[in-house]
Structure formats: C-alpha cells, structure tokens
Scaffold this active site. Structure first.
Site, PDB file in Angstrom:
ATOM      1  CB  ALA A  33      14.423  35.491  14.535  1.00 53.31           C
TER       2      ALA A  33
ATOM      3  CD  GLU B 105      13.970  38.755  16.092  1.00 56.34           C
ATOM      4  OE1 GLU B 105      14.267  39.426  17.057  1.00 56.34           O
ATOM      5  OE2 GLU B 105      12.358  38.565  16.261  1.00 56.34           O
TER       6      GLU B 105
HETATM    7  N1  B3K Z   1      11.609  37.362  21.580  1.00 51.70           N
HETATM    8  C1  B3K Z   1      11.750  36.133  20.945  1.00 51.70           C
HETATM    9  C2  B3K Z   1      10.757  35.725  21.682  1.00 51.70           C
HETATM   10  C3  B3K Z   1      11.140  34.175  22.312  1.00 51.70           C
HETATM   11  C4  B3K Z   1      10.437  33.226  22.659  1.00 51.70           C
HETATM   12  C5  B3K Z   1      10.416  32.684  23.844  1.00 51.70           C
HETATM   13  N2  B3K Z   1       9.761  31.601  23.884  1.00 51.70           N
HETATM   14  C6  B3K Z   1      11.956  36.100  19.174  1.00 51.70           C
HETATM   15  C7  B3K Z   1      10.986  37.664  19.196  1.00 51.70           C
HETATM   16  O1  B3K Z   1       9.333  37.367  19.672  1.00 51.70           O
HETATM   17  O2  B3K Z   1      11.246  38.878  18.708  1.00 51.70           O
HETATM   18 ZN    ZN Z   2       9.122  40.147  18.993  1.00 50.61          ZN
END
Ligand code: B3K
Ligand code: ZN
Length: 910
Positions: free
Chosen positions: A270, A306
């Site tokens: 996500a 998230e």
């Molecule tokens: N921040 C995103 C992950 C993005 C990955 C890019 N290759 C999801 C998370 O860690 O919440």
């Molecule tokens: Zn994250």
C-alpha cells in the site's frame, strides 16, 4: 530504464541541498489511457540554503522519465531555451523567482512498471514513491522539495465517473463532450512522492467520525462495485487506527477527509499518499468467505501502517532516501504496537490498562519470527546494509527488511530504554521541532536524547553498522558469596562480511534479563552496589562495551538465566543451554517470548543435528525428551491456543538452512519432515483431541481468540496429515473443506489434503477439492492467488515434482505475469517458499527462476528485482547447488536491462 552503461551509484555523503525550491504546484490532467496530457505550473525560487556554487547557476535541472515534451513557458511567456534529455529537462536562463509551466504527455495504458500513472482494470492510478512522480511531469522529484498542490482532473464522465486526488475537493462539474472535472487542493506542503490521483468506476463505503478535538471527518474506502461487500473490515481498521493514534500519541487526523482506494495491480502492499492512500486489494478486501484470519490481521496492520504515516512520513518526511527508515522503521514500530494493543483488546470498552500481556507477546513472536527469518538472512548476504544505507544504485531496492523491520527494532529500543512515557516525550519533541520539514534519522535520535536528558551518541551506530550483532553470554555462580556474574561480549559472526567491513565499535544494547529459580519462579534482581532489589523481575541492562560483566548479589540459589527477554535488541544470543534447561524454560519462563524462544532453540538444535545426519547419510534419531517437552506445551491449557500454535510451529526450512555451515535444503527438508512426523505419530491422540476441542462453531468472527483457536486446530490438522496413516486427516480435512464457513478453515483443509496426497493417500480427494476451490472462487482474484500459492508450495513427490505443476500452471488461463499478485502467488511462492523443491538437484528451479526474472525485467523491474533476490545467498549453499545458481545468475546478468535487477545480480555475483 534500459541503460546499458553501468548505472551510477548514489551516495549519502554526496547530499546537497536543492538549488531551487518549489512553493506551489498546479497540475491539470486530461486523462486518456493512451495519451494523457499534464500541464504543470510551478512557482519556483532560488534556495537560500543551497551551496554557494549552486547560487550562481542560471539553469534549472528537472527530473523526467518516459514523458513527451509539448511546451514550456516562464511567467506565462513561451520559453524556448529548454533541452529535453533522457533523465529530464534543462531550462536555461531562469530568473531568481518565477512561474514555470511545462506541458507534456505520457502513456498510462502501456505502463507495465506500475510506477507513475498507469491503468488497472480500466481505471487510472498513480504510484510515486520513490521516484514515480518524474514519470508524470518534470520536477525536482526529491523528498526535501515540499510544495502545496492543486490538482484539476478532466476525463470522460461515463468511463471515469470518480475523480480523486489528495486533500479536499474544491469543486466538480460537467464539461462539453461528455467530459467532467474535479478540482482538489491539499493544504499541507508535501514532497512529490506523496502525490496521487485515482480516476474510474469505483464506489465507496463511507463513514463519518468525530476526531478527538471534535471535528467531523469523512472516511471512504473506494473499490470496484463488486467488492463493496468486502470493505467493512478495512473501514473498522481505519477507525481503530485513528482512535489509537489519538490515544497513544495525541496525533489527530489533520484533513477533513481520508480516502483508501483498492487496486488489483500494485507493486507492494500500500501507499500512504496524503489523504488518498492507495492499497493493493490484498490489504483491503475481506469477508469471511474469501479472507483468512491472517488476511484480516494483515489488513488491520497495513491500514494502520499507512494511516500512521500521515504523521510519521507525511507531516515529518525524509530529507533524502537514505533516511527512509526515519519514516519506515518508525511507522512499522507504530503498526506493531497498534496490532499488539488491538490483540490485547484495546478497542474494547472495558480494556484493562496496557491490555493482556500474553496477547501482546504472540504479536511480538510473529514479528520476531519474520525479522529473524528474513532480515537476518539479508544481513548475511550481498545486500547487507545499515538501517541508514550509505549508497544505492536503485532506491526501490532499498525498501528492505533491514530498513523496515530492523529499523523498527531500533525504534523499539528507545522505548525499551526510556519506557512508554519517555518514548512519548521524544515523539512530542520530534513533532515540535520538525513538523512540516524533511529531516534525518539523526534528528529523530536527537529528539529522543534531548527529551530524555540522555547522550545517545553511541546509539548512532545502530544506524550506520550493517550485520547482525552476536552477544555471547557466560555466567558464573558463587554459592558462598551468593553472587551471580553475567558476562556479555558483543561481536559479529563469520558470515557477517558486511559487519566486519564496517565495524564501528560497540553498540548500546538494551539487554533484558531475568533469573529463574529451581521452582520456576523469577528471583529478585539486585545488582552489585544497589541498596535493594527493584520490584520488577526483568531488568534492562545497558550493555555498552565490547565486554561487560554484570554482578547480581544476594542470589539465593544457582539461577537459570532468561536472556534477551521479549527480544529487547535485534541480536543473536549465544549461550550454552543444555536440553534440560531449555525444556525447563519452555515450561516455566515468566516471559512468554522467552518460553517460545526456548522451544525454538530446542527444535533448532535438534533439527540441525538431524539435517547434518541427513546430509551425511546417517540414520535419523530423535531424543524422546524433545517430544515430551513439546507435548507439555501443547496440552498446557493455561496457555492461549495462539501461543501453543506458535510454540509447536517449527522453524522454517529457509531459516534452518541458513544456520548450516553449508545450506542443504534437501537435508533440512528431510530433517524437518522427520521431526514433524515424529511429533505427529507420537502425539496423535493429543492432536485429535486438540482438533475437536478448538472448533469455532457459529458465525465467523475475526477476533484474536477465535483466530487463535482456528490456528491451533488447523495446526493439529496439518500434523495429522503427516501421519504414516493419513486416513484420519483425509476424513477430517474433507469434512472441514466441505462444511467450512470461512476461508481460514477451507484453505487449511485444502492444504492438509495436498500434504496427505503427497504421502500417497487421498490424491483424488485433494484434486477434487482443488477443482472445487477454483470453481467456487473463479471470480475472486485474491482467492485464486491462494489457489496458485497452495499448489506452488505443496510438497511434491519424485514422480510429480512441483516444478512440473508450476510450469503447467504458468499456462493456465488465469495466470497473468503482468499482475504482481498473480506473479507472486505462483512464481515467488515456488522460488521463495518451497525451498526443497526449488533447490532441486537438477537445477530445474534455477532455470525457471532465470526465465522469469528476465521476463519480468522487461515488464516490471521492481517486481523482477524482488524475484532476483531469491538467489542472493547462493554462496552459502552446497558446492553442487552453488555452481548451478552461479550459472543462473550469470545468465540473468547477461540479459537484463533494468538497473533494478542489475544492481541485485551484480551485487550477488560481485
Ligand atoms: N511507502 C510505501 C512503500 C513504497 C515502495 C516504493 N518502492 C509503503 C509503505 O511502506 O507504507
Ligand atoms: Zn511504510
């Protein structure tokens, strides 16, 4: 993407502030699958904090990829001095402050990388982290450039009735020619990686909640219409997350509206885009018929993760991508604590303070299992890196177990050192200092240090040191003096190449310890020099030197040490326990984590001996004491079913293979099978009784209690399927398959049938259930993923190796390499989760791996690079396998194009 030259290495030490800043961005999208036009109007100005040489520059460098240039204007006037190149665009002769308008196009329909703007099931989605925004428009696509965004979306109204972007909806309306528009504004400054848009035929489950300070918030979970009946759990998880962050950290939702959108084509779990989280359907959709207990728990964890990013990641973000763990380690820690509190009943009205410790411990055990299985392995291979890496070729390769899971352990250590209140003080200071800014891991550490009046200079090494530390423990009891000396030494093991290369000096290790008396009870813990023993029977020793001795006084009897309670630091502990001592700890330790740990040590030791015998053609034998130690736990009704399930679950084959001097998957498999069969046969009556006793009649409930009962019951069924005579298992599993009212039980029954079939009985029943399962769930892609995964991870027989089944399934009409979930369900499950079959001596698994890495490389480099990693530990295997793995790696190296995969295979061969 298709570079042939060696791609450049990006280094942390080379960080410089951007020459320009962008204050506002106005984006206008004319959405069409084959050709979307993007008009991007930015207000830029020279960065007063840029290095002095940058101040004199009269040109502006913007990043851009896979874009077609249309036009450029400065302050509304066409600007001809623009040079478009492979990595972006250079604007010559720019003033100190100006408005720049760039118009370009991209092709979302052809975008199989799922980075940037793409189409899935006819709808538009974006994924910008880490560097996808530059595939939408030219930009200073780096996290330390933060701007406010206004977004206008225009599209055909019939095909794309819903138009979403970050923040608040300003207006929407109709346009000529059957088109319509929506205009969104995000009031918070953000880096480009948090931009998102969604457009298409979607419907939402909606709920209104009031935040802690009394403001009304609109919550939405957007899905395709046929999935609306699977959104309730995600919505509940979101509401629980909001409440939890208010309660535990005093952090409120800062927008009027918060949206989650599910998409079936997604590279990872996500994405925390501001106010518009985009999720893999796997972490949103659930109802009892289609989702397992594990799915329900994962959805709660990912929705929480998230959502928590809104503060740890979005409000305070990363200065550069080397600081990734600043947001990821911290947010994983927060989601782990959230899930632990939820398991302990935090959402219930009558919840006790801190909740039920045993339920928290099961969550802790699950998290440590993953860390040890995956992150320790990463640390022992060619991709080993510190929590804050020093360099990378492709940043997407550094969304790793080390950055996430070890990073979370590093954050947890602050809480272990300062307690929950001290940790909260550090968090409060962190937001007070850095809200609205892009900062570093050092800034977080300083906030923790200053809020708690501590010097944490030594703690910095946890961020800069690669490799898994080893703590070697020795003890001595002096009966006459009633003193017990515990000596700790820290260092790195043989396999930790990276650690020895970067060794920075001793770490500050919070080492939690307890001492247990002959009656199984904890002894008081008074350290030399203290007037009296504290009330607590677990103490966190601050271990800061290479070698350090802690002397406990007034110790009435020779104790048994309980070491690293609750896994207080991400280290390997070496201590020479006897088998009897481990059995005693398994029966008595007051620390539930260490009870489980004692069982794991006992099993690991036994399994490694068996594997060694299997590798050398010696007969396999087992000490009955081991079986009785496990029997006691299994039948101990004072322990929760969830805990007993974890205790009886043997260490994974991959973990065991990694502990061998030379990994030998076939020997490990034989050893583990031998132990499973012994436990099955010796405890047959217990398993049958456990199976009966832990039924969950009535309507399905995804509560931790019911999930625990199902888990233990289905573990019993899995053991029964290992019996020499599998007739009971086949009978029970067939009945359970047919009558199940939930996916946990149905999938467990199918899995047991497949296991029984591998030993020769009930092949017809297994096939019948497989066919039924497919027909029943043909319209549920997430369930069909399970159908593929169950077959890819099954045991196989010499007559029917799993590679043959997998190759046949690759041609199944439901297989689709472009869909990451489907690729993971079949290819990754086989290459990563079926070691005995994947590492077949004839090299058939490796040939398959090479083909699939090459095929995926051309479609989706991020997914290909993940698959490429399944061979990275090749040097640690037996010579015959090693040689074949090297050849497969060389084949891939010669053919792949993306820098994602090249970085992985070149490091592996390096
Ligand atoms: N921040 C995103 C992950 C993005 C990955 C890019 N290759 C999801 C998370 O860690 O919440
Ligand atoms: Zn994250």
């Amino acid at each position: 993407m298709a570079d042939t030259a060696t791609p450049p290495v990006i280094r942390r030490a080379d960080y410089t502030a951007p020459a320009f800043l962008i204050d506002t961005v106005a984006l206008e999208f004319d959405l069409a699958p084959e050709r979307t036009t993007i008009r991007n109007t930015m207000r830029l100005r020279r960065n007063p904090d840029a290095a002095s040489n940058a101040v004199r520059e009269t040109h502006l460098e913007l990043m851009g990829e896979q874009l077609d240039f249309v036009s450029a204007a400065i302050d509304g006037k066409p600007h001809a001095a623009v040079r478009v190149h492979e990595h972006g665009l250079t604007v010559e002769n720019v003033p100190d402050a100006f408005e720049l308008t760039l118009v370009g196009t991209c092709n979302p329909a052809e975008n199989t990388t799922l980075s940037g703007l793409y189409v899935s099931s006819g709808n538009f989605f974006t994924q910008c982290e880490a560097e996808g925004f530059r595939r939408i428009t030219w930009f200073l696509d780096r996290p330390d450039v933060m701007a406010t965004y206004t977004v206008t979306l225009r599209a055909d109204k019939d095909a794309y009735p819903v138009l979403l972007s970050n923040g608040n909806l300003l207006e929407q309306g109709d346009l000529p020619d059957g088109r319509h528009f929506a205009r969104w504004e995000d009031p918070f400054r953000k880096p480009s990686y948090l931009f998102a848009l969604v457009a298409g035929k979607l419907v939402a489950l909606e709920e209104r909640v009031t935040s802690g300070s009394g403001k009304e918030k609109l919550l939405q979970v957007w899905v395709e219409p046929h999935d609306l009946d699977k959104t309730r759990h995600a919505m509940d998880s979101l509401i629980h997350s909001i409440r939890w962050d208010e309660r535990r950290f005093g952090l409120e939702l800062d927008l009027d509206r918060f949206m989650i959108v599910a998409v079936s084509d997604f590279n990872m779990g996500a994405m925390e885009n501001k106010g518009l989280n985009i999720f893999n359907t796997k972490y949103v959709l659930a109802n009892p018929e289609t989702a397992t207990d594990t799915d329900f728990a994962n959805i709660e964890a990912v929705v929480g993760h998230e959502y928590f990013h809104n503060w740890t990641g979005n409000r305070v973000t990363c200065r550069d991508w080397f600081q990734l763990s600043l947001k990821e380690g911290l947010t994983v820690f927060r989601d782990q604590e959230f899930s632990a509190d939820m398991a302990a009943g935090a959402h219930q009205q009558n919840s006790k303070n801190g909740g039920d410790e045993a339920a928290r411990a099961t969550k802790r055990i699950e998290d440590v299992r993953v860390l040890r299985q995956m992150q320790f392995a990463e640390d022992a291979g060619p991709m080993a890196h510190p929590v804050r890496p020093e360099s990378y070729v492709e940043i997407n390769n550094f969304y790793t177990m080390t950055v996430y899971e070890k990073g979370s352990e590093v954050v947890r250590m602050y809480q272990t050192l300062f307690g929950r209140d001290g940790f909260r003080r550090g968090m409060d200071l962190y937001f007070k200092r850095h809200d609205g800014h892009a900062v570093t891991c050092d800034d977080f550490r300083m906030a923790m240090a200053d809020a708690n009046g501590r010097d944490l200079a030594q703690f910095e090494r946890w961020y800069s040191q690669a490799g898994t530390p080893r703590v070697t423990v020795s003890t001595a009891y002096d009966a006459a003096q009633r003193r017990y000396r515990v000596t700790l030494k820290q260092g790195y093991g043989e396999s930790s190449q990276a650690a020895r290369e970067t060794q920075k000096g001793p770490l500050l290790i919070p080492f939690a310890i307890g001492l247990i008396g002959a009656d199984g009870k904890d002894l008081p813990l008074r350290l030399e020099g203290e007037a009296q023993a504290p009330a607590a029977t677990t103490r966190v020793l601050e271990f800061t030197d290479s070698e350090q001795t802690f002397t406990f006084v007034d110790v009435a009897e020779k104790p048994l040490p309980s070491l690293l309670r609750n896994f207080s630091a991400p280290v390997i502990v070496e201590y020479d326990y006897s088998g009897d001592e481990l059995a005693f700890l398994l029966a008595h330790d007051s620390d539930p984590f260490n009870r489980w740990e004692a069982g794991q040590r006992l099993a690991t030791r036994e399994l490694l001996t068996l594997a060694d015998h299997a590798a050398n053609g010696k007969p396999l034998q087992l000490d009955d004491a081991v079986v009785s130690a496990f029997a006691r736990v299994l039948n101990d009704a004072t322990l929760s079913p969830a805990f007993r399930e974890l205790a009886l679950m043997l260490p994974s084959e991959a973990y065991l293979a990694e502990q061998m001097d030379e990994s030998n998957p076939a020997a490990v498999h034989r050893a583990r099978q031998f132990l499973r069969q012994r436990l099955a046969n010796a405890l047959k009556r217990d398993w049958l009784a456990i199976y009966d006793k832990h039924q969950t009649p009535g309507a399905y409930q995804a509560t931790p209690e019911d999930a625990g009962r199902r888990g233990l019951k289905n573990l019993a069924l899995a053991y029964l399927a290992e019996l020499d005579d599998t007739s009971d298992a086949v009978r029970l599993a067939s009945a359970q398959y047919a009558s199940a009212n939930n996916m946990t039980d149905r999938a467990a029954a199918l899995s047991a049938l497949l296991t029984a079939a591998a030993s020769g009985t009930g092949a017809g029943d297994a096939q019948h259930a497989l066919d039924d399962f497919y027909r029943r769930f043909e319209k549920e892609p997430l369930v069909i993923d399970k159908w593929f995964a169950l077959q890819a991870t099954q045991r196989g027989t010499p007559q029917r190796p799993v590679i043959d089944i997998v190759r046949r399934l690759m041609t199944h009409p439901a297989f689709n390499l472009k869909n990451p979930n489907r690729a993971r369900s079949l290819i990754f499950s086989f290459c990563g989760a079926n070691p005995a079959q994947f590492h077949a001596e004839d090299g058939s698994g490796y040939a398959f791996w090479a083909e699939q890495v090459i095929a995926l490389d051309a479609l989706n480099p991020q997914v290909a690079a993940r698959l490429a990693r399944t061979l990275e530990l090749w040097r640690r295997f037996t010579p015959a396998l090693r040689e074949q793995m090297r050849r497969a790696l060389e084949k891939v190296t010669a053919q792949v194009k993306s820098r994602d995969v090249r970085e992985i295979v070149e490091k592996a061969l390096g």
